[in-house]
Enzyme design. Structure first.
Site, mmCIF file in Angstrom:
data_model
loop_
_atom_site.group_PDB
_atom_site.id
_atom_site.type_symbol
_atom_site.label_atom_id
_atom_site.label_comp_id
_atom_site.label_asym_id
_atom_site.label_seq_id
_atom_site.Cartn_x
_atom_site.Cartn_y
_atom_site.Cartn_z
ATOM 1 C CG ASP A 34 -5.685 -12.222 7.796
ATOM 2 O OD1 ASP A 34 -5.009 -11.937 8.806
ATOM 3 O OD2 ASP A 34 -5.292 -13.023 6.919
ATOM 4 C CG ASN A 46 -5.968 -6.449 2.166
ATOM 5 O OD1 ASN A 46 -5.480 -6.820 3.223
ATOM 6 N ND2 ASN A 46 -5.217 -6.041 1.169
ATOM 7 C CB CYS A 73 -2.046 -3.839 6.301
ATOM 8 S SG CYS A 73 -0.628 -4.195 5.321
ATOM 9 C CG HIS A 112 -1.255 -6.785 -0.617
ATOM 10 N ND1 HIS A 112 -1.662 -7.146 0.657
ATOM 11 C CD2 HIS A 112 -2.113 -7.400 -1.468
ATOM 12 C CE1 HIS A 112 -2.720 -7.945 0.573
ATOM 13 N NE2 HIS A 112 -3.006 -8.124 -0.704
ATOM 14 C CG ASN A 159 1.638 -13.067 4.371
ATOM 15 O OD1 ASN A 159 2.565 -13.254 5.162
ATOM 16 N ND2 ASN A 159 0.540 -12.403 4.713
HETATM 17 N N1 ARG Z 1 -2.586 -11.735 6.661
HETATM 18 C C1 ARG Z 1 -3.088 -10.808 5.681
HETATM 19 C C2 ARG Z 1 -3.012 -11.435 4.308
HETATM 20 O O1 ARG Z 1 -2.050 -12.086 4.018
HETATM 21 C C3 ARG Z 1 -2.317 -9.536 5.724
HETATM 22 C C4 ARG Z 1 -2.859 -8.498 4.792
HETATM 23 C C5 ARG Z 1 -2.081 -7.226 4.818
HETATM 24 N N2 ARG Z 1 -2.711 -6.225 4.060
HETATM 25 C C6 ARG Z 1 -2.114 -5.369 3.209
HETATM 26 N N3 ARG Z 1 -2.815 -4.422 2.702
HETATM 27 N N4 ARG Z 1 -0.871 -5.529 2.830
HETATM 28 O O2 ARG Z 1 -3.909 -11.296 3.503
#
Ligand code: ARG
Length: 264
Positions: free
Chosen positions: A64, A70, A258, A165, A21
């Site tokens: 992560d 997630n 997150c 997200h 990301n």
């Molecule tokens: N580095 C992780 C990714 O890009 C961060 C996830 C963050 N999670 C969230 N629920 N926004 O997958």
């Protein structure tokens, strides 16, 4: 009433190893001691707000894994595990499945061709499945889950890679209000959510601090930084505000919400 319970995973092996990301600079330096302190502080702030914290053991192969939001989508004792978009995170699916299995959940999967990243992109809200698609999760995944859980889909399309997200640009509160960052959505007025929430836009400044990635525990909203204008907004709604600085995790594109998934 049952005490609120959430699931977290300690940042024993947290780092920014790859980039999936725009926040992530592969190989960026993470101060691991600081990250651990910030995570512990978030955990105790959550406990002070009245929730019990359970933990998934960390895994060296999956930095992560700390972002437990997630892991999947939970509906009572049923969980549908994520199908991660990127290879780098796919191994987390088994670790989360194991944890939910061992903890008495009925664990299901959605068809593997549909990408879906859990509470990051969807949650159950009364008789609705509220969700977003277009970057990490597929529309088909959300429709499949809505049908499986017998919920009405209320879904919107994301428009900006930086807000990849739903939980990076939208958060709802127990008052019926919700904050959101209009530019993150294809339909910036979020008309699909209009009848479900009283929608309050946040500024670009706040969006860039991941203000919407605040975690809500009972009547307390825990923001990732004190430099957030929406703290005043939330206090004006009669909610309590708290701050848990998670700057090390912002390097990975994640903040308070997150790092947590609500188990009830
Ligand atoms: N580095 C992780 C990714 O890009 C961060 C996830 C963050 N999670 C969230 N629920 N926004 O997958």
């Amino acid at each position: 009433m049952n005490q609120k319970t959430v699931l977290m995973s300690p940042p024993e092996y947290f780092k920014v190893e790859y980039s999936i990301n725009p926040w992530m600079v592969a190989g960026a330096t993470v101060d691991l001691d600081l990250a651990k302190n910030q995570w512990n502080n978030l955990k105790s702030t959550i406990e002070e707000a009245g929730a019990e914290v359970k933990v998934v053991p960390p895994s060296e192969a999956y930095p992560d894994l700390v972002f437990t939001a997630n892991s999947g989508i939970i509906n009572d004792q049923e969980v549908l595990i994520a199908n991660f978009k990127y290879e780098e995170r796919r191994g987390e699916e088994e670790l989360y499945s194991n944890w939910f299995n061992e903890n008495g959940y009925s664990v299901g999967r959605i068809p593997s061709e549909y990408k879906f990243e859990g509470r990051g992109d969807a949650f159950v809200h009364g008789k609705y499945l509220v969700g977003s698609y277009g970057i990490r999760s597929d529309k088909e995944a959300l429709l499949y889950i809505a049908e499986k859980f017998n919920l009405e889909p209320a879904i919107v399309e994301l428009a900006e890679e930086k807000f990849y997200h739903l939980d990076t640009c939208f958060q709802q509160f127990p008052t019926g209000d919700a904050i959101f960052y209009p530019e993150a959505f294809r339909d910036s007025s979020l008309s699909a959510f209009e009848s479900l929430f009283n929608l309050i836009p946040v500024s670009e400044h706040d969006a860039n601090q991941l203000a919407c990635n605040a975690v809500v525990i009972n009547n307390t909203v825990i923001f990732p930084s004190e430099n957030i204008e929406a703290i005043k907004t939330v206090e004006g709604l009669g909610l309590n505000s708290a701050v848990a600085d998670v700057s090390e995790f912002l390097k990975s594109g994640g903040a308070c919400q997150c790092l947590v998934i609500a188990l009830n």
